[in-house]
Design a protein around this motif. Structure first.
Motif, PDB file in Angstrom:
ATOM      1  N   LEU A  33      -5.802  10.538   1.018  1.00 23.94           N
ATOM      2  CA  LEU A  33      -5.432   9.714   0.913  1.00 23.94           C
ATOM      3  C   LEU A  33      -6.133   8.382   1.779  1.00 23.94           C
ATOM      4  N   ARG A  49      -4.181  16.082   2.304  1.00 24.06           N
ATOM      5  CA  ARG A  49      -4.029  15.187   1.671  1.00 24.06           C
ATOM      6  C   ARG A  49      -4.023  13.660   2.029  1.00 24.06           C
ATOM      7  N   PRO A  91       0.755  -1.189   0.130  1.00 19.78           N
ATOM      8  CA  PRO A  91      -0.208  -0.021   0.054  1.00 19.78           C
ATOM      9  C   PRO A  91       0.992   0.595  -0.259  1.00 19.78           C
ATOM     10  N   GLU A  92       0.284   2.289   0.105  1.00 20.89           N
ATOM     11  CA  GLU A  92       0.787   3.572  -0.610  1.00 20.89           C
ATOM     12  C   GLU A  92       1.218   3.574   0.654  1.00 20.89           C
ATOM     13  N   LEU A  93       2.317   5.169   0.946  1.00 23.02           N
ATOM     14  CA  LEU A  93       2.200   4.951   2.596  1.00 23.02           C
ATOM     15  C   LEU A  93       2.399   6.796   2.214  1.00 23.02           C
ATOM     16  N   PRO A  94       1.910   7.226   3.633  1.00 21.91           N
ATOM     17  CA  PRO A  94       1.496   8.301   3.709  1.00 21.91           C
ATOM     18  C   PRO A  94       2.966   8.990   3.471  1.00 21.91           C
ATOM     19  N   PRO A  95       2.962  10.586   3.233  1.00 20.71           N
ATOM     20  CA  PRO A  95       3.996  11.539   2.446  1.00 20.71           C
ATOM     21  C   PRO A  95       3.987  11.904   4.721  1.00 20.71           C
TER      22      PRO A  95
END
Length: 298
Positions: free
Chosen positions: A46, A42, A2-6
């Motif tokens: 997400l 943001r 999964p995409e990691l949060p900034p």
């Protein structure tokens, strides 16, 4: 994967959650308020969920936001620790401890010489206050609280019990009353702590002695005032261990009748519920346990 949060979005989220306001989070992070708001939007986009409810300048975590904050904040702290260790330049960590002023001055400070060896690279910030602090909202790592347990929103650990016994200045009691507590309580002035007005009654009953009259007693408001008055020979006071221990050990006070009795209160180590303690916080907890275990028997 999964995409990691900034990372910037996570830092903005945690700061806003701690402060309950975007503007205070912006001050902490040295950003504009609009930048903090942008980072949180943001993150919400997400996650496809709202993290805050807005109430004018204040914000409140949603149920999902509170759950996410509980998991993310200790991860950020741990990330900072391992990054500092990997760099070869471990930063000094700050751990904040709140406790009653008397406990700070009469028990914690006399034990601080052992702190640095036990907690290297940790700065202990002591917040001495009688106010019941909201640990999570005010970002306090630990609290030492006095009472009978039962505080909300904290994890509680019994640290040590309180014991009470009469104390006075050396030489204040001459024979024969020096060994006769009933006579001493009749013939000498008693000092009473206004925070615990029944302390003499409780001690007398525990030793099967007729409770003394408090007519003419010197009534003071705090334990440090009570012990200071006893040290100056103004009367006999009830000393509370371990706060009185240093004065007993250095001879400023004596315990003429020996036996101490447990009071109805103890000292508890508290930390915010649901917050995973960092490595520095765990070191401070271990140090507090160690010095509590060394309280000597009289």
């Amino acid at each position: 994967m999964p995409e990691l949060p900034p990372l910037a979005a996570l830092r903005a989220f945690c700061a806003a959650a701690r402060h309950g306001q975007f503007n205070r989070a912006a001050e902490e992070l040295r950003l504009s308020e609009s930048a903090v708001s942008h980072q949180i939007r943001r993150l919400e986009n997400l996650l496809s969920t709202r993290l805050f409810e807005r109430h004018g300048p204040k914000v409140e975590l949603t149920i999902a936001g509170a759950r996410y904050f509980t998991e993310v904040e200790p991860l950020l702290g741990r990330l900072a620790e391992v990054t500092a260790a990997a760099s070869g330049r471990p930063d000094r960590a700050r751990v904040t401890l709140t406790l009653p002023p008397t406990v700070a001055s009469m028990w914690l400070i006399p034990n601080l010489s052992s702190f640095e060896p036990a907690c290297p690279n940790v700065d202990l910030q002591v917040m001495a206050t009688t106010r019941l602090v909201d640990l999570r909202r005010e970002q306090i790592d630990l609290a030492l609280r006095y009472g009978r347990d039962g505080w909300p929103r904290v994890e509680v650990e019994h640290l040590f019990s309180e014991l009470a016994l009469p104390v006075c200045r050396p030489g204040y009691l001459a024979s024969p009353i020096a060994t006769d507590p009933a006579a001493a309580m009749r013939e000498r002035r008693l000092i009473v702590n206004d925070d615990s007005p029944d302390e003499w009654l409780e001690w007398a009953e525990a030793h099967e002695i007729t409770p003394p009259s408090l007519d003419g007693a010197l009534v003071l408001s705090h334990s440090d005032q009570v012990l200071s008055a006893a040290e100056r020979g103004l009367g006999i006071a009830i000393g509370r261990r371990p706060m009185v221990d240093t004065m007993l050990q250095n001879g400023a006070l004596i315990a003429p009748f020996g036996d101490a009795i447990p009071t109805r209160a103890s000292f508890y180590l508290c930390r915010p519920v649901g917050v995973q303690p960092t490595v520095p916080v765990r070191r401070v907890i271990a140090w507090l346990r160690e010095i509590a275990a060394t309280i000597p028997a009289l």
